[in-house]
Motif scaffolding. Structure first.
Motif, PDB file in Angstrom:
ATOM      1  N   MET A  42       0.519   0.842  -3.755  1.00  0.00           N
ATOM      2  CA  MET A  42       1.433   0.023  -2.948  1.00  0.00           C
ATOM      3  C   MET A  42       2.889   0.424  -3.220  1.00  0.00           C
ATOM      4  SD  MET A  42       1.743  -2.374  -0.744  1.00  0.00           S
ATOM      5  CE  MET A  42       1.801  -4.139  -0.382  1.00  0.00           C
ATOM      6  N   ARG A  43       3.231   0.464  -4.524  1.00  0.00           N
ATOM      7  CA  ARG A  43       4.588   0.851  -4.863  1.00  0.00           C
ATOM      8  C   ARG A  43       4.820   2.307  -4.450  1.00  0.00           C
ATOM      9  NH1 ARG A  43       6.642   2.764  -9.426  1.00  0.00           N
ATOM     10  NH2 ARG A  43       8.915   2.716  -9.637  1.00  0.00           N
ATOM     11  N   ARG A  44       3.805   3.171  -4.690  1.00  0.00           N
ATOM     12  CA  ARG A  44       3.911   4.569  -4.295  1.00  0.00           C
ATOM     13  C   ARG A  44       4.149   4.668  -2.784  1.00  0.00           C
ATOM     14  NH1 ARG A  44      -1.215   7.760  -5.921  1.00  0.00           N
ATOM     15  NH2 ARG A  44      -1.981   6.922  -3.962  1.00  0.00           N
ATOM     16  N   GLN A  45       3.421   3.836  -2.040  1.00  0.00           N
ATOM     17  CA  GLN A  45       3.577   3.834  -0.593  1.00  0.00           C
ATOM     18  C   GLN A  45       5.003   3.409  -0.198  1.00  0.00           C
ATOM     19  OE1 GLN A  45       0.498   1.356   0.933  1.00  0.00           O
ATOM     20  NE2 GLN A  45      -0.134   2.848   2.472  1.00  0.00           N
ATOM     21  N   ASN A  46       5.525   2.397  -0.874  1.00  0.00           N
ATOM     22  CA  ASN A  46       6.871   1.926  -0.559  1.00  0.00           C
ATOM     23  C   ASN A  46       7.938   2.945  -0.944  1.00  0.00           C
ATOM     24  OD1 ASN A  46       5.944  -0.432   0.542  1.00  0.00           O
ATOM     25  ND2 ASN A  46       6.194  -1.638  -1.346  1.00  0.00           N
ATOM     26  N   LEU A  47       7.739   3.597  -2.092  1.00  0.00           N
ATOM     27  CA  LEU A  47       8.680   4.664  -2.486  1.00  0.00           C
ATOM     28  C   LEU A  47       8.671   5.752  -1.412  1.00  0.00           C
ATOM     29  CD1 LEU A  47       7.744   4.964  -6.267  1.00  0.00           C
ATOM     30  CD2 LEU A  47      10.055   4.459  -5.395  1.00  0.00           C
ATOM     31  N   GLY A  48       7.464   6.111  -0.963  1.00  0.00           N
ATOM     32  CA  GLY A  48       7.333   7.124   0.072  1.00  0.00           C
ATOM     33  C   GLY A  48       8.024   6.691   1.353  1.00  0.00           C
ATOM     34  N   ALA A  49       7.881   5.422   1.712  1.00  0.00           N
ATOM     35  CA  ALA A  49       8.480   4.938   2.959  1.00  0.00           C
ATOM     36  C   ALA A  49      10.006   5.027   2.902  1.00  0.00           C
ATOM     37  CB  ALA A  49       8.037   3.504   3.220  1.00  0.00           C
TER      38      ALA A  49
END
Lengths: 387, 387
Positions: A1-8
């Motif tokens: 989730m955090r990885r996804q948000n960092l990516g976004a």
């Protein structure tokens, strides 16, 4: 989730450039403190910078509200990808910074009919020339390979990117621990991806990108995804036969679209030498030269003919003309549209937009960099995996 | 998660037919007790039955191991979808049970040139005729609409499925609380989906389905997904121009593929009346009638011509011939392949398979039922939403 948000967050500033935390909050639907934490992490990893905006860049309304929102910018100078292209007549290499900025770009001619493997040594030489000896972070590399090659006698062979080529390039460029290997793809597909990501087709999910060089090829995006076909070899639209009574093509067939609508056809009709610049013909046409004007009209008419066929088949929202077709389309747009209107079904043309590529000759390199940055954008804080 | 697993079990038996719990365990990668619980829930909901297999169906190895694994079967008689097709010359309606079994199928002729809306009342009549008055569960309905219509004078108009048609059908069929509305789509797309799901293209993710009726159209699957194009109107391959010096087409253009490679072309070449059965011509050709053989050869040659163009563009793994093309291809396969081999690029044809549709005339209805069952398969235990 955090990885996804960092990516976004990283992907957003990579695609849209410097963006205030406040705007990121709105665009990504995350709350203010989350955005602040994500941006701080990305900054600590050396992927973005956070700066207080210059006063004149802050809207008056925001200025009154107190402390301005920090602006998050991609570190284009410190994080880069290597983008390569193997084109029919030249080889190109670029160092492209996060955010899609071309930091360095070099090219060298490619001998007619040489194989993609012959390109490995000269490309590696170009890449070595761009090395800077600083501690900038290499995010990855990709190569865009023109789908067909013509021998000196005009014979068409399908080339494309295969495993042998990638392995040879990896060896020459020193992939290994801490340095991910190259990604490879078809040049027209990659250029289509570039136009879809940062060019004239941004936000359009059904598009047909037509690339002219010596021949014609296409990158097709449907529902936001590339049509790749068996072995990644789709889009050989130049060898769609449009005139059974037409000229013999180097592929062995007769009346292929590229015998009438490509650069070679323009030069032939204008009586110029094969290999001459099509721009000279277009300039002459603009200045009123009758032979050049007829040549342009003929080629633009056949261009519209093939586009009509393809839009009946695909029904895209947008057709983008790239490579040498960019200038041919710009000069002959009226003829292209007129042929299209007489041939395509109303349901296929009424909504259809035609546009010249906005990235031009750099589209394949810019698209290759997008492929190369993909791993970093999917997982910004993982270092390239040391093995 | 549980909803997903319920869907996976139900979808598996829907597609593969009666399957033992033991095999489901292996195929779906879930453990034995989970499969048992899921199957029991589906059985309690009336979607599957669980039966002790007849002794002769149990492999000797399993017999020795003790109690045989229960066989899970879809309740085809008790759970059904309504599938409709609006074809150029007829309207069809089927009641199709879970598992893809056609339980009832009715059709009525369609007047030439009538609009899709004119089909609403007769289709509703066909559907009413199939009502059984039992408590079978209605899972949903879908309609496959042929993409183009020809007026009596041969004028081509693009028809297709639109909101007005769906609303009119919903009203006529009594959609409402507890009864979900129809889904609609292009007939060739839906037939392609059927072949991809249960026909000759099962497991093939890059395929081109060509549908012949009065004209030619295509359903294209790339990377496992349909190419739909703007407004769902892609695949009008019959209006790809293959001969600029060819015949005038009803669409206003000249030399469209369907003027040379469709049913009408076969009848014309054979000197038969338009509207006659193409099968009669194919039979005559098989019996050695010279005119019929020439007609078949000509049409099959042009069929291969257009297929060559499309495979150069898409590079699918498989081309499926459906509708009237099924029989034309079966009779002229050698000619089709020979033209293809002389025109398509080696990289586009070496791996390419050509096949006749295995679902035949029922493909549009079977595909429509797949669309209609989708909601149930995604969430098996939710009743159709009462509002």
């Amino acid at each position: 989730m955090r990885r996804q948000n960092l990516g976004a967050v990283l992907r957003y500033v990579h695609l849209h450039g410097p963006t205030s935390r406040a705007e990121l909050t709105g665009r990504l639907g995350l709350n203010r403190s989350t955005i602040g934490a994500l941006a701080a992490d990305l900054a600590a990893a050396g992927l973005v910078t956070e700066d207080v905006p210059a006063t004149e860049d802050v809207p008056a309304t925001a200025r009154r509200a107190g402390r301005p929102s920090l602006v998050v910018s991609p570190c284009s100078e410190r994080v880069y990808a290597t983008a390569l292209s193997i084109e029919p007549k030249r080889l190109r290499a670029a160092r492209i910074g996060l955010g899609g900025r071309i930091l360095d770009l070099r090219e060298t001619p490619r001998p007619c009919g040489s194989s993609p493997l012959d390109a490995v040594a000269p490309l590696a030489e170009l890449v070595r020339g761009m090395e800077r000896g600083d501690d900038a972070r290499y995010a990855g590399g990709a190569v865009a390979v023109a789908d067909t090659v013509r021998d000196a006698d005009g014979t068409v062979r399908v080339a494309g990117a295969d495993d042998t080529l990638v392995a040879a390039l990896d060896a020459a460029l020193g992939a290994g621990p801490g340095r991910p290997g190259l990604v490879a793809g078809d040049l027209a597909d990659i250029a289509a991806l570039a136009e879809h990501t940062r060019g004239v087709a941004t936000g359009v999910d059904d598009l047909l990108y037509l690339h002219g060089d010596r021949g014609l090829s296409a990158g097709m995006v449907t529902g936001g995804s590339l049509v790749v076909g068996h072995g990644g070899r789709s889009g050989k639209v130049g060898h769609m036969v449009v005139d059974p009574a037409g000229r013999r093509c180097g592929c062995g067939s007769r009346g292929c679209w590229e015998t009438e609508a490509g650069t070679d056809a323009l030069l032939r009709r204008a009586g110029a030498a094969p290999g001459a610049s099509p721009l000279a013909v277009l300039r002459a046409a603009a200045l009123g030269d009758a032979v050049a004007r007829d040549a342009l009209h003929g080629v633009a008419d056949w261009l519209g003919f093939g586009v009509a066929n393809l839009v009946n088949v695909f029904n895209p929202d947008l057709v983008v003309f790239g490579g040498t077709l960019r200038e041919i389309y710009a000069a002959g747009a009226g003829t292209v549209r007129s042929r299209l209107d007489s041939m395509a079904l109303p349901a296929s043309r009424e909504h259809l937009q035609l546009r010249a590529s906005s990235l031009g000759a750099d589209a394949p390199l810019i698209g290759a960099a997008e492929l190369a940055f993909d791993a970093l954008l999917a997982d910004p804080l993982s270092a390239p995996s040391p093995q």
